[in-house]
Design a protein around this motif. Sequence first.
Motif, short mmCIF file in Angstrom:
data_model
loop_
_atom_site.label_atom_id
_atom_site.label_comp_id
_atom_site.label_asym_id
_atom_site.label_seq_id
_atom_site.Cartn_x
_atom_site.Cartn_y
_atom_site.Cartn_z
N ARG A 173 -0.70 2.83 -4.48
CA ARG A 173 -1.81 3.96 -4.59
C ARG A 173 -2.51 3.97 -5.99
O ARG A 173 -3.35 4.28 -6.26
N GLU A 174 -1.33 3.81 -7.07
CA GLU A 174 -1.57 4.00 -8.49
C GLU A 174 -2.45 2.55 -8.86
O GLU A 174 -3.32 2.85 -9.53
N PRO A 222 -6.61 1.96 -6.68
CA PRO A 222 -7.38 3.27 -6.11
C PRO A 222 -8.94 2.84 -5.33
O PRO A 222 -9.04 3.63 -4.45
N GLN A 223 -9.30 1.77 -5.52
CA GLN A 223 -10.38 1.06 -4.64
C GLN A 223 -10.21 0.73 -3.46
O GLN A 223 -11.07 0.23 -2.47
N ASP A 224 -8.71 0.51 -3.04
CA ASP A 224 -8.22 0.15 -1.61
C ASP A 224 -7.35 1.18 -1.20
O ASP A 224 -6.11 0.86 -0.91
N PRO A 225 -7.70 2.44 -1.06
CA PRO A 225 -6.71 3.46 -0.97
C PRO A 225 -6.00 3.55 0.50
O PRO A 225 -5.00 4.24 0.65
N ASN A 226 -6.34 2.70 1.46
CA ASN A 226 -5.54 2.95 2.67
C ASN A 226 -4.53 1.53 2.82
O ASN A 226 -3.78 1.86 4.15
N SER A 255 -1.31 0.23 3.14
CA SER A 255 0.10 0.77 2.99
C SER A 255 1.09 -0.20 3.93
O SER A 255 0.80 -0.92 4.52
#
Length: 473
Positions: free
Chosen positions: A280-281, A284-288, A290
């Motif tokens: 996430r840090e 930020p342009q690929d927020p999903n 995980s």
Amino acid sequence: MNGTERVFSIFKELNQIPRPSHHEEKVADYLCQFAERLNLEYERDKQNCVVIRKPASPGYEGHEPIVLLNHMDMVCVGMNDPLNTPIEAYVDDGWMKAKGTSLGADNGIGLSMALAVLEDDSIIHPALEVMTTTNEEDGMSGAAALSKDFLKGRKVINLDSEDYDTITTGAAGACLQFHRIPIERVPVTDENGHWYRIKIDGGLGGHSGVDINKGRCSAVIPTKAILNAVCQDEAVEVSEIEIGEANASIASKGEIMICATSAGAEAFKKHIDSINRQLREAYPQDPNISCRLEACDGQQTTIPKQAIASLVDGLEKVPQGMVKMSDTMPGTVETSNNVGRISTGTDHIYVSTHTRSFIDADMDLLSKDIANTLKAVGAESEVIMSAPAWQEDQQSPFLSLVSDTFQDVLGWRPRMVAMHFVLEAGFFVQHYPGIQIASIGPRIVEPHSTSERVELKTITDIWQVLLELLKRI
């Protein structure tokens, strides 16, 4: 039915035909049957490339023949069974999209346009050759193997471009390599261990050329972190790795199967949480994107830690993403590398790398460096495809004519740019001396991903430009 309506209906037909790279037999059959229905001459080679020839319109017999170039394969993202998965396309607010899969607009829309031209005798044109190649997306072996007499025309309109407001006049070269690290599987150490599947998903993915510098997180990045954590934890073993969807795509998802003790699993969940925070840090342009841990059925064997450590060592040293920006083309990536897929078999770990550059010597050097890096950890490497970079003279009369046609038909003049994707043009320049190529197409966004979409208005506009070009040339 007007021209663009027929383009859409042909595209719908194509999307019912499986056409992943290396499996184009059915779509090649479709093209041959299309030609037979129209009583047109055609040829099909051993690679399933097809050229369909149509005589000139009356009064245009003395003009130079024109080639309409496309490829018939597509990158099948989101399909568990690409050979049996039709594409469900739908229209949403002026865009065509697909339900849960890639759309195949790359290059199905361009091919549909070319076929619609063949079908419509009211269109004015010189002699036409509609050239459709195979395996463009995963090695370009179709274009590479074309015979020297397969094509007669020397002016080419390539309809495989995704930037509507440009004429693509150059493309990066590319080297696709497969690397195999040998392994000897061992029986599971802890028969009472708990089995989990680490799922990596939610990434934007995308085209490993045009999207490579957009700050997207390849699933290879968390994979390295996960496998590194495994190497440090005696309570966890790896059985299977499956990362990425296609060699030419930024990996958007993957799975790693592990076996752990109860205590090991609890500790490993903390590693996963830490990796998610880091993603996430950093992206930020690929927020999903995980990672998550899910219980799953067990396996009989695992991969020795030393082999996992060798893989991690190699991946840490192989570049992922943009390597160098161009000094002469502002805002354009000059050299990049993408680790497209990582997977495990019975006796090897497989890694694919797709290296691109506008400088052929730089591409060759980086490709060899990657092979040597992975050789140092035990891998055997194989060059699957090496395509040369391509650059047209932007001042040529042919490109000026294409630009003038945009101005006269649409009221604006397109940019002339070289793009950091790979086109087959380099092979055509090698095979057919004197050939000239202009690449145009509608606006296609997020190709090679489940978010792929094409703007309908731009299809209509490019269709009008194409018809006027055929008349003027």
